[in-house]
Design a protein around this motif. Structure first.
Motif, PDB file in Angstrom:
ATOM      1  N   LEU A  56       0.815  -1.214   0.000  1.00  0.00           N
ATOM      2  CA  LEU A  56       0.000   0.000   0.000  1.00  0.00           C
ATOM      3  C   LEU A  56       0.851   1.268   0.000  1.00  0.00           C
ATOM      4  CD1 LEU A  56      -0.029   1.100   3.183  1.00  0.00           C
ATOM      5  CD2 LEU A  56      -1.599  -0.784   3.403  1.00  0.00           C
ATOM      6  N   ALA A  57       2.170   1.106   0.081  1.00  0.00           N
ATOM      7  CA  ALA A  57       3.091   2.249   0.015  1.00  0.00           C
ATOM      8  C   ALA A  57       3.830   2.299  -1.318  1.00  0.00           C
ATOM      9  CB  ALA A  57       4.092   2.172   1.160  1.00  0.00           C
ATOM     10  N   GLU A  58       3.362   1.540  -2.274  1.00  0.00           N
ATOM     11  CA  GLU A  58       4.057   1.452  -3.570  1.00  0.00           C
ATOM     12  C   GLU A  58       4.225   2.811  -4.247  1.00  0.00           C
ATOM     13  OE1 GLU A  58       3.961  -1.345  -7.544  1.00  0.00           O
ATOM     14  OE2 GLU A  58       2.119  -1.160  -6.366  1.00  0.00           O
ATOM     15  N   ARG A  59       3.226   3.651  -4.164  1.00  0.00           N
ATOM     16  CA  ARG A  59       3.297   4.964  -4.830  1.00  0.00           C
ATOM     17  C   ARG A  59       3.655   6.091  -3.864  1.00  0.00           C
ATOM     18  NH1 ARG A  59      -1.396   2.690  -7.425  1.00  0.00           N
ATOM     19  NH2 ARG A  59      -2.722   3.851  -6.018  1.00  0.00           N
ATOM     20  N   ALA A  60       4.033   5.738  -2.657  1.00  0.00           N
ATOM     21  CA  ALA A  60       4.331   6.755  -1.639  1.00  0.00           C
ATOM     22  C   ALA A  60       5.612   7.510  -1.985  1.00  0.00           C
ATOM     23  CB  ALA A  60       4.474   6.101  -0.265  1.00  0.00           C
TER      24      ALA A  60
END
Length: 118
Positions: A56-60
């Motif tokens: 869920l942090a892939e695009r962070a």
């Protein structure tokens, strides 16, 4: 490259915090990284995309803020900034100092999208 292991550990912490806040996506991660932390910023940035893929942090956005080296003098009691390779008191010049900061890697802030409420 131990920075990849550091990224995985960071992701575990990020995912736990995101779950506590029912976040669906992490948008920004802010770290404080000291020059004596043993973690290379450049290598951490290179490892991040590999470690975060499929999470869920892939695009962070990974924001890394440098922290200063600060020492406390055992002789005069002062706290002062110091060079990473020269941990002398900035007030009296004594070498008997204790590190106050500069060796840390801290998760300072997370920004995420909250889950939609039905």
């Amino acid at each position: 490259m131990h920075e990849l292991s550091v990224c995985y550990a960071l992701l575990g912490q990020v995912e736990r915090i995101a779950a506590e806040h029912q976040a669906t996506e992490v948008e920004r991660i802010v770290l404080a990284l000291g020059p004596l932390s043993g973690v290379e910023e450049k290598l951490l940035r290179q490892a991040w995309p590999l470690a975060s893929t499929g999470t869920l942090a892939e695009r962070a956005e990974l924001v890394i803020e440098s922290s200063d080296v600060v020492v406390r003098c055992s002789e005069c009691g002062a706290e002062s900034p110091a060079a990473p390779n020269r941990l002398l008191c900035g007030v009296c010049g004594d070498f008997r100092t204790r590190l106050v900061s500069g060796d840390e890697m801290l998760l300072k802030r997370l920004e995420f999208a909250a889950a939609a409420v039905n």
